[in-house]
Design an enzyme around this catalytic site. Structure first.
Site, PDB file in Angstrom:
ATOM      1  N   ASP A 103      -3.494  32.778  20.658  1.00  0.00           N
ATOM      2  CA  ASP A 103      -2.123  32.361  20.355  1.00  0.00           C
ATOM      3  C   ASP A 103      -1.206  32.848  21.476  1.00  0.00           C
ATOM      4  O   ASP A 103      -1.172  34.041  21.790  1.00  0.00           O
ATOM      5  CB  ASP A 103      -1.687  32.946  19.001  1.00  0.00           C
ATOM      6  CG  ASP A 103      -0.343  32.422  18.552  1.00  0.00           C
ATOM      7  OD1 ASP A 103      -0.293  31.724  17.529  1.00  0.00           O
ATOM      8  OD2 ASP A 103       0.661  32.715  19.232  1.00  0.00           O
ATOM      9  N   ILE A 104      -0.492  31.896  22.079  1.00  0.00           N
ATOM     10  CA  ILE A 104       0.402  32.259  23.189  1.00  0.00           C
ATOM     11  C   ILE A 104       1.530  33.135  22.632  1.00  0.00           C
ATOM     12  O   ILE A 104       2.093  32.830  21.583  1.00  0.00           O
ATOM     13  CB  ILE A 104       0.972  30.986  23.842  1.00  0.00           C
ATOM     14  CG1 ILE A 104      -0.183  30.121  24.367  1.00  0.00           C
ATOM     15  CG2 ILE A 104       1.942  31.341  24.960  1.00  0.00           C
ATOM     16  CD1 ILE A 104       0.233  28.759  24.863  1.00  0.00           C
ATOM     17  N   GLU A 112       0.553  26.129  18.996  1.00  0.00           N
ATOM     18  CA  GLU A 112       0.211  26.875  20.213  1.00  0.00           C
ATOM     19  C   GLU A 112      -0.959  27.806  19.918  1.00  0.00           C
ATOM     20  O   GLU A 112      -1.068  28.887  20.484  1.00  0.00           O
ATOM     21  CB  GLU A 112       1.420  27.625  20.804  1.00  0.00           C
ATOM     22  CG  GLU A 112       2.520  27.972  19.830  1.00  0.00           C
ATOM     23  CD  GLU A 112       2.183  29.181  18.997  1.00  0.00           C
ATOM     24  OE1 GLU A 112       1.712  28.960  17.856  1.00  0.00           O
ATOM     25  OE2 GLU A 112       2.379  30.322  19.446  1.00  0.00           O
TER      26      GLU A 112
HETATM   27  P1  GH3 Z   1       4.257  35.002  18.632  1.00  0.00           P
HETATM   28  O1  GH3 Z   1       4.223  35.836  19.871  1.00  0.00           O
HETATM   29  O2  GH3 Z   1       4.429  35.814  17.410  1.00  0.00           O
HETATM   30  O3  GH3 Z   1       3.081  34.083  18.556  1.00  0.00           O
HETATM   31  O4  GH3 Z   1       5.589  34.121  18.725  1.00  0.00           O
HETATM   32  P2  GH3 Z   1       5.712  32.579  19.090  1.00  0.00           P
HETATM   33  O5  GH3 Z   1       7.125  32.333  19.508  1.00  0.00           O
HETATM   34  O6  GH3 Z   1       4.669  32.201  20.083  1.00  0.00           O
HETATM   35  O7  GH3 Z   1       5.286  31.879  17.744  1.00  0.00           O
HETATM   36  P3  GH3 Z   1       6.037  31.019  16.685  1.00  0.00           P
HETATM   37  O8  GH3 Z   1       4.988  30.721  15.663  1.00  0.00           O
HETATM   38  O9  GH3 Z   1       7.309  31.628  16.249  1.00  0.00           O
HETATM   39  O10 GH3 Z   1       6.409  29.691  17.446  1.00  0.00           O
HETATM   40  C1  GH3 Z   1       5.468  28.723  17.775  1.00  0.00           C
HETATM   41  C2  GH3 Z   1       6.261  27.553  18.355  1.00  0.00           C
HETATM   42  O11 GH3 Z   1       5.386  26.570  18.890  1.00  0.00           O
HETATM   43  C3  GH3 Z   1       7.087  26.840  17.315  1.00  0.00           C
HETATM   44  C4  GH3 Z   1       6.852  25.383  17.582  1.00  0.00           C
HETATM   45  O12 GH3 Z   1       8.079  24.685  17.704  1.00  0.00           O
HETATM   46  C5  GH3 Z   1       6.118  25.358  18.887  1.00  0.00           C
HETATM   47  N1  GH3 Z   1       5.208  24.236  19.024  1.00  0.00           N
HETATM   48  C6  GH3 Z   1       4.232  23.850  18.167  1.00  0.00           C
HETATM   49  N2  GH3 Z   1       3.603  22.738  18.660  1.00  0.00           N
HETATM   50  C7  GH3 Z   1       4.194  22.439  19.838  1.00  0.00           C
HETATM   51  C8  GH3 Z   1       4.001  21.387  20.822  1.00  0.00           C
HETATM   52  O13 GH3 Z   1       3.125  20.518  20.713  1.00  0.00           O
HETATM   53  N3  GH3 Z   1       4.804  21.396  21.919  1.00  0.00           N
HETATM   54  C9  GH3 Z   1       5.781  22.342  22.092  1.00  0.00           C
HETATM   55  N4  GH3 Z   1       6.521  22.276  23.198  1.00  0.00           N
HETATM   56  N5  GH3 Z   1       5.999  23.317  21.177  1.00  0.00           N
HETATM   57  C10 GH3 Z   1       5.227  23.374  20.068  1.00  0.00           C
HETATM   58 MG    MG Z   2       2.646  32.336  19.532  1.00  0.00          MG
END
Ligand code: GH3
Ligand code: MG
Length: 466
Positions: free
Chosen positions: A174-175, A217
């Site tokens: 997980d990024i 992600e």
């Molecule tokens: P953490 O270090 O705890 O993992 O924090 P985070 O910010 O990486 O994780 P969080 O779960 O808060 O956010 C994940 C984000 O990924 C939210 C969502 O809008 C974004 N996302 C999900 N799918 C896609 C996609 O296909 N493209 C883009 N650009 N963003 C995406």
């Molecule tokens: Mg993340």
């Protein structure tokens, strides 16, 4: 693809028909391979890539229908379109051929224009089907397996691993702090990161590891036939690679920015044969969550967390249980009994731990001091001889053992809050993984006093008797 790149296999015992077909098909731009019987056709299919088969219905030896059944039963040829050729237009025969998987049926003598049109249609149909299958299995943004396809492929791989008794590891990625990238630079910039990240995953892992995008992600990799130690090393190497990458992104206002990202990784070894991919992903996810909770940008093996949970279970023992834990003595390797009550009597003693940051350690177990003490005992029990083991491994240049000792000690030292020990163990871990073998002895000289300091303080403070 141009027509002349397609290869057609003609299977007909009549030499004149073979020659005519060869002539017409070659003139239309196809590459042609001819053979006289079903048996030869099957062996050609094993060695050559064929795009379409023209198959005569009546042949000595294997008949056209029998050959068709075999072609469709073999994985490598099952998807190749087959057009049957026959001098008769017996309806039952046509129905049988179509039921056994032929795509079309042409009567001899054939009309070249019609046959060529049917060949083109059959090839286009096969390509469209393959394209649809690809789209159904692939994540549109990154081009790697989507969630459904990842589950299907890894379930098959897990079943195989169970059958042949190979080890099997699942890792979740997980990024870290991905959302701020979207928020600061726009969704497209986030998409660019996901694409680069997926490519890096595909490059970093072996061809037969299964890679998939299992959430926004979140990514997962199955590593069949891999030990947990090797999987850990591969993940750690990937984590380091991502950490040093500089990503050039185009933002939503068309500016270029250079950013870097980190990734947290949880991994788990499949230890129970009835376990499913779903269950393994959940366990890897727990380790991933642990990595996030403990500072991100790290790899966590679920096995180590489970170990702490085991301790957690035994912590249901009260102080009155007067239960003795087996602890191996640091000096003479004999087993001695330690009374839980003896080291539980004064929590102020915890402040005297030399080489251990009590706050970090106890926070890692949600502030449960008595559980933390039990974990320290387990830590002592499992690792107080690591210095000797590491020294022996360095002397005998046993890199696998060095890697194993360093990576395990690094993870546990961090968990218990032995931060100086963690730093120097991390240096050993990096040195051995990057092949800097000349540095190992020097690093050992730094590690050994740290390890002794931590072990002695646990021994003294928790009253572990000689
Ligand atoms: P953490 O270090 O705890 O993992 O924090 P985070 O910010 O990486 O994780 P969080 O779960 O808060 O956010 C994940 C984000 O990924 C939210 C969502 O809008 C974004 N996302 C999900 N799918 C896609 C996609 O296909 N493209 C883009 N650009 N963003 C995406
Ligand atoms: Mg993340």
């Amino acid at each position: 693809m141009l027509d002349n790149e397609y290869k057609i296999l003609v299977v007909d015992d009549a030499k004149d028909t073979q020659m005519l077909l060869d002539f017409d098909l070659t003139a239309a731009g196809y590459k042609v391979t001819c053979c006289d019987c079903g048996e030869d056709a099957l062996s050609i299919l094993e060695t050559q890539e064929i795009d379409l088969i023209l198959l005569d219905m009546y042949m000595p030896g294997l008949s056209g229908l029998e050959t068709l059944v075999k072609v469709k039963a073999i994985d490598i040829s099952a998807d190749i379109p087959v057009i049957m050729l026959s001098a008769s237009n017996d309806e039952d025969e046509v129905v049988a051929a179509l039921e056994y998987g032929a795509g079309d049926y042409v009567i001899k003598p054939y009309v070249a224009k019609v046959l060529l049109a049917r060949i083109r249609t059959a090839i286009r149909l096969k390509e469209k089907t393959a394209q649809l299958e690809y789209l159904a299995k692939t994540d549109f943004l990154t081009g790697i397996n989507n969630r459904g396809s990842f589950f299907e492929l890894s379930t098959n791989a897990l079943n195989l691993a169970n059958r042949v008794g190979h080890s099997f590891v699942v890792a979740m990625f997980d990024i870290d702090f991905f959302k701020p990238i979207n928020d600061n630079y726009g969704h497209d910039a986030g998409d660019q990161v996901l694409r680069v990240f997926s490519r890096a995953l595909a490059d970093a892992f072996r061809g037969y590891d299964i890679i998939g995008r299992v959430g926004g992600e979140e990514f997962a990799v199955c590593l069949p036939n891999t030990s947990i130690e090797h999987a850990y090393i591969a993940c750690e190497r990937f984590r380091e690679y991502i950490e040093q990458l500089r990503l050039v992104l185009t933002t939503d206002i068309d500016k270029e920015v250079v950013i870097n990202i980190t990734v947290s990784i949880g991994l788990v070894l499949a230890q129970n044969k009835v376990i499913t991919i779903d269950e393994l992903l959940k366990q890897a996810d727990t380790a991933l969550y642990y990595a996030k909770e403990h500072g991100r940008n790290q790899v966590v093996d679920a096995g180590l967390i489970n170990k702490e949970k085991d301790v957690d279970n035994s912590s249901s023992l009260t102080q009155d249980d007067n239960l003795a834990l087996k602890v191996i003595d640091i000096n003479n390797n004999d087993s001695s009994d330690v009374n839980v009550n003896e080291y539980n009597k004064d929590s102020n003693e915890m402040t005297k731990f030399d080489g251990i940051d009590f706050d970090i350690g106890v926070n890692n177990v949600l502030g449960d001091e008595s559980l933390y003490k039990e974990i320290l005992i387990m830590f002592y029990q499992d690792h107080h001889q690591d210095g000797d083991k590491l020294f022996a491994a360095i002397k005998s240049k046993d890199n696998d053992s060095i890697k194993h000792i360093a990576h395990t000690l690094k993870g546990v030292a961090c968990s218990v809050g032995a931060m100086d020990l963690f730093e120097v163990t991390k240096a050993v871990d990096i040195a051995v993984n990057e092949g800097q073998e000349d540095e190992l002895e020097g690093l050992y000289l730094q590690l050994s006093p740290q390890l002794n300091r931590v072990m002695q303080s646990i021994k003294v403070n928790l009253g572990l008797s000689e």
